[in-house]
Enzyme design. Structure first.
Site, mmCIF file in Angstrom:
data_model
loop_
_atom_site.group_PDB
_atom_site.id
_atom_site.type_symbol
_atom_site.label_atom_id
_atom_site.label_comp_id
_atom_site.label_asym_id
_atom_site.label_seq_id
_atom_site.Cartn_x
_atom_site.Cartn_y
_atom_site.Cartn_z
ATOM 1 N N ARG A 1 0.877 -1.179 0.000
ATOM 2 C CA ARG A 1 0.000 0.000 0.000
ATOM 3 C C ARG A 1 0.903 1.214 0.000
ATOM 4 N NH1 ARG A 1 -3.466 -2.732 -1.446
ATOM 5 N NH2 ARG A 1 -5.482 -3.228 -0.507
ATOM 6 N N GLU B 1 -3.972 7.488 -4.149
ATOM 7 C CA GLU B 1 -4.361 7.025 -5.494
ATOM 8 C C GLU B 1 -5.722 7.609 -5.903
ATOM 9 O OE1 GLU B 1 -4.242 2.747 -5.371
ATOM 10 O OE2 GLU B 1 -2.143 2.738 -4.759
ATOM 11 N N HIS C 1 -1.509 0.565 -9.870
ATOM 12 C CA HIS C 1 -2.121 -0.433 -8.968
ATOM 13 C C HIS C 1 -2.750 -1.592 -9.767
ATOM 14 C CE1 HIS C 1 -4.079 -0.869 -4.726
ATOM 15 N NE2 HIS C 1 -3.880 -2.062 -5.278
HETATM 16 P P1 NAP Z 1 -0.993 -11.821 4.662
HETATM 17 O O1 NAP Z 1 -0.918 -13.261 4.287
HETATM 18 O O2 NAP Z 1 -1.898 -11.425 5.762
HETATM 19 O O3 NAP Z 1 0.493 -11.310 4.975
HETATM 20 C C1 NAP Z 1 0.768 -10.072 5.571
HETATM 21 C C2 NAP Z 1 2.226 -10.044 6.004
HETATM 22 O O4 NAP Z 1 2.528 -8.736 6.477
HETATM 23 C C3 NAP Z 1 2.546 -11.015 7.143
HETATM 24 O O5 NAP Z 1 3.835 -11.526 6.996
HETATM 25 C C4 NAP Z 1 2.475 -10.125 8.383
HETATM 26 O O6 NAP Z 1 3.253 -10.669 9.437
HETATM 27 C C5 NAP Z 1 3.082 -8.833 7.806
HETATM 28 N N1 NAP Z 1 2.699 -7.659 8.577
HETATM 29 C C6 NAP Z 1 1.457 -7.270 8.935
HETATM 30 N N2 NAP Z 1 1.508 -6.156 9.685
HETATM 31 C C7 NAP Z 1 2.814 -5.852 9.826
HETATM 32 C C8 NAP Z 1 3.521 -4.818 10.507
HETATM 33 N N3 NAP Z 1 2.883 -3.867 11.214
HETATM 34 N N4 NAP Z 1 4.864 -4.800 10.430
HETATM 35 C C9 NAP Z 1 5.544 -5.754 9.740
HETATM 36 N N5 NAP Z 1 4.922 -6.744 9.051
HETATM 37 C C10 NAP Z 1 3.581 -6.798 9.111
HETATM 38 O O7 NAP Z 1 -1.468 -10.954 3.419
HETATM 39 P P2 NAP Z 1 -1.185 -11.199 1.858
HETATM 40 O O8 NAP Z 1 -2.280 -11.994 1.251
HETATM 41 O O9 NAP Z 1 0.230 -11.646 1.663
HETATM 42 O O10 NAP Z 1 -1.362 -9.672 1.339
HETATM 43 C C11 NAP Z 1 -0.521 -8.674 1.876
HETATM 44 C C12 NAP Z 1 -0.921 -7.291 1.435
HETATM 45 O O11 NAP Z 1 -0.531 -7.069 0.090
HETATM 46 C C13 NAP Z 1 -2.397 -6.923 1.431
HETATM 47 O O12 NAP Z 1 -2.894 -6.648 2.726
HETATM 48 C C14 NAP Z 1 -2.405 -5.694 0.542
HETATM 49 O O13 NAP Z 1 -2.106 -4.538 1.302
HETATM 50 C C15 NAP Z 1 -1.241 -5.960 -0.428
HETATM 51 N N6 NAP Z 1 -1.728 -6.306 -1.780
HETATM 52 C C16 NAP Z 1 -1.520 -5.435 -2.792
HETATM 53 C C17 NAP Z 1 -1.957 -5.759 -4.059
HETATM 54 C C18 NAP Z 1 -1.737 -4.834 -5.211
HETATM 55 O O14 NAP Z 1 -2.567 -4.816 -6.112
HETATM 56 N N7 NAP Z 1 -0.652 -4.085 -5.239
HETATM 57 C C19 NAP Z 1 -2.631 -6.944 -4.305
HETATM 58 C C20 NAP Z 1 -2.827 -7.807 -3.255
HETATM 59 C C21 NAP Z 1 -2.355 -7.484 -1.971
HETATM 60 P P3 NAP Z 1 3.015 -10.290 10.985
HETATM 61 O O15 NAP Z 1 1.524 -10.277 11.180
HETATM 62 O O16 NAP Z 1 3.752 -11.354 11.736
HETATM 63 O O17 NAP Z 1 3.619 -8.945 11.180
HETATM 64 C C1 8YV Z 2 -7.021 -4.708 -5.722
HETATM 65 C C2 8YV Z 2 -5.367 -5.064 -3.812
HETATM 66 O O1 8YV Z 2 -6.572 -4.215 -6.916
HETATM 67 O O2 8YV Z 2 -6.158 -7.141 -3.085
HETATM 68 C C3 8YV Z 2 -5.668 -6.057 -2.763
HETATM 69 O O3 8YV Z 2 -5.391 -5.765 -1.586
HETATM 70 O O4 8YV Z 2 -4.748 -4.071 -3.586
HETATM 71 C C4 8YV Z 2 -5.772 -5.322 -5.203
HETATM 72 O O5 8YV Z 2 -5.804 -6.682 -5.519
HETATM 73 C C5 8YV Z 2 -7.601 -3.547 -5.023
HETATM 74 O O6 8YV Z 2 -8.242 -3.986 -3.872
HETATM 75 C C6 8YV Z 2 -8.551 -2.850 -5.948
HETATM 76 O O7 8YV Z 2 -9.439 -2.072 -5.285
#
Ligand code: NAP
Ligand code: 8YV
Length: 323
Positions: A235, A264, A282
């Protein structure tokens, strides 16, 4: 009137998989954005029992408080920092998200963005199109994946999928998260600053929200050093954007690849003016296949709930009680 039927608010841009996913037992009320939603009358608001919401709109306290009968908020995306989960807990509202179905897609983009940043794909494409190759070869890239160690900021579902891709590319991986990840063999750094001193590349893939706000700040970027590369697919809020722009300008770090931004779709002009950044709007999960799977999970969570079953993917803060 919708007697005997379940009234569901569809909040966010219209999507065929969501709009077409419900049976006649549901009455859908579609509102594209905050402005449209302000026109929803109290009579309908009082009947809404389910909400489907995208990441482009806020389901905050003010928004949710308009729906006294809401039982479930089914959110599109794995990140749910646009939803007030504390308020949902107080109101006994279940929140669901769309994990897993996007994990590999987002990991593909993270690795692609890292390589595009290091090997300057975007600049090289522009170079060829503008005919410069006829006169001279494209300059050698200063960056390479070959001599790097990656520090993952977050080692959850997507972090582990990115790390697997780095393993296949023979790139050493370490990680920072609050707790060591279960069944993960990479070195865990309890402190981000210590990891930044030990690596030259950071890939951020944590949730947004207060606990991660601006965690990648000027101090962390300085520790990363002049060969440093930051990839952010988490994010925009996770990075201090002003500190990043300064670090990219003055050579504190070498380059960045960013899929997400603090405000964004507004991206600071100062970032757009820099040559050592790759900027994506994004799009990490944004293929037709993956977005359809996410939309289907949004609908399936609502169908499960109103079919009397547990929701498929509740977020940890709001485990469903009694199902
Ligand atoms: P997840 O399985 O819940 O993994 C989150 C990771 O972040 C865990 O390792 C967690 O470990 C760590 N974390 C959480 N809070 C933290 C903190 N304060 N300090 C350090 N580490 C922390 O989630 P995921 O499915 O991998 O997805 C992760 C994130 O990716 C989403 O929440 C979203 O923000 C982002 N994302 C972005 C896109 C995009 O389109 N760019 C798409 C999908 C996801 P601990 O809890 O042990 O700290
Ligand atoms: C989406 C994301 O694009 O899953 C997330 O956390 O950031 C993306 O996969 C986003 O939620 C679109 O609104």
């Amino acid at each position: 009137m919708s007697a005997g039927k379940v009234d569901v608010l569809i909040y966010g841009p219209s999507k065929p998989v969501v709009d077409g996913g419900f049976t006649d037992d549901f009455v859908l009320h579609k509102f594209n954005n905050h402005h449209d939603l302000s026109r929803l009358g109290a009579d309908v608001a009082n009947r809404i029992r389910g909400v489907a919401v995208t990441g482009l709109v806020q389901a905050d306290r003010v928004m949710l408080s308009r729906f006294p009968k809401v039982e479930i908020v089914s959110s599109f995306g794995v990140g749910y920092d646009h939803i007030d989960t504390n308020y949902a807990i107080d109101r006994n509202i279940v929140v669901t998200n769309t994990p897993d179905v996007l994990t590999e897609e987002v990991a593909d983009v993270a690795l692609g963005l890292l390589i595009a940043t290091l090997r300057e794909f975007i600049k090289a494409d522009r170079y060829l199109r503008s005919g410069h190759w006829m006169a001279q070869n494209f300059p050698l890239s200063a960056g390479s994946l070959r001599d790097r160690t990656v520090g993952m900021v977050g080692m959850g579902r997507i972090g582990q999928a990115i790390a697997r891709r780095l393993d296949a590319s023979l790139v050493p991986v370490v990680y920072h998260s609050r707790n060591p990840a279960k069944d993960v063999g990479y070195k865990h750094h309890p402190k981000l600053i210590d990891m930044a001193k030990d690596v030259d590349t950071l890939i951020a893939i944590t949730p947004g929200g207060p606990s991660t706000a601006k965690m990648i700040n000027a101090e962390v970027l300085k520790a990363l050093g002049p060969r440093g590369v930051l990839i952010n697919v988490a994010r925009g809020s996770v990075v201090d954007e002003e500190a990043l722009i300064a670090a990219l300008k003055d050579g504190t770090i070498m380059a960045a690849g960013l899929d997400v931004f603090a405000n964004e779709p507004n991206v600071p002009a100062a970032l757009g003016a820099l040559q050592n950044v790759v900027l994506l709007p994004h799009i990490a999960s944004a293929s037709v296949t993956t977005r359809n799977a996410m939309d289907k999970l949004v609908v399936d969570n609502l169908l499960a709930w109103f079919g009397g079953k547990p929701p498929i993917t509740p977020v940890p803060e709001t485990p469903p009680k009694g199902r």
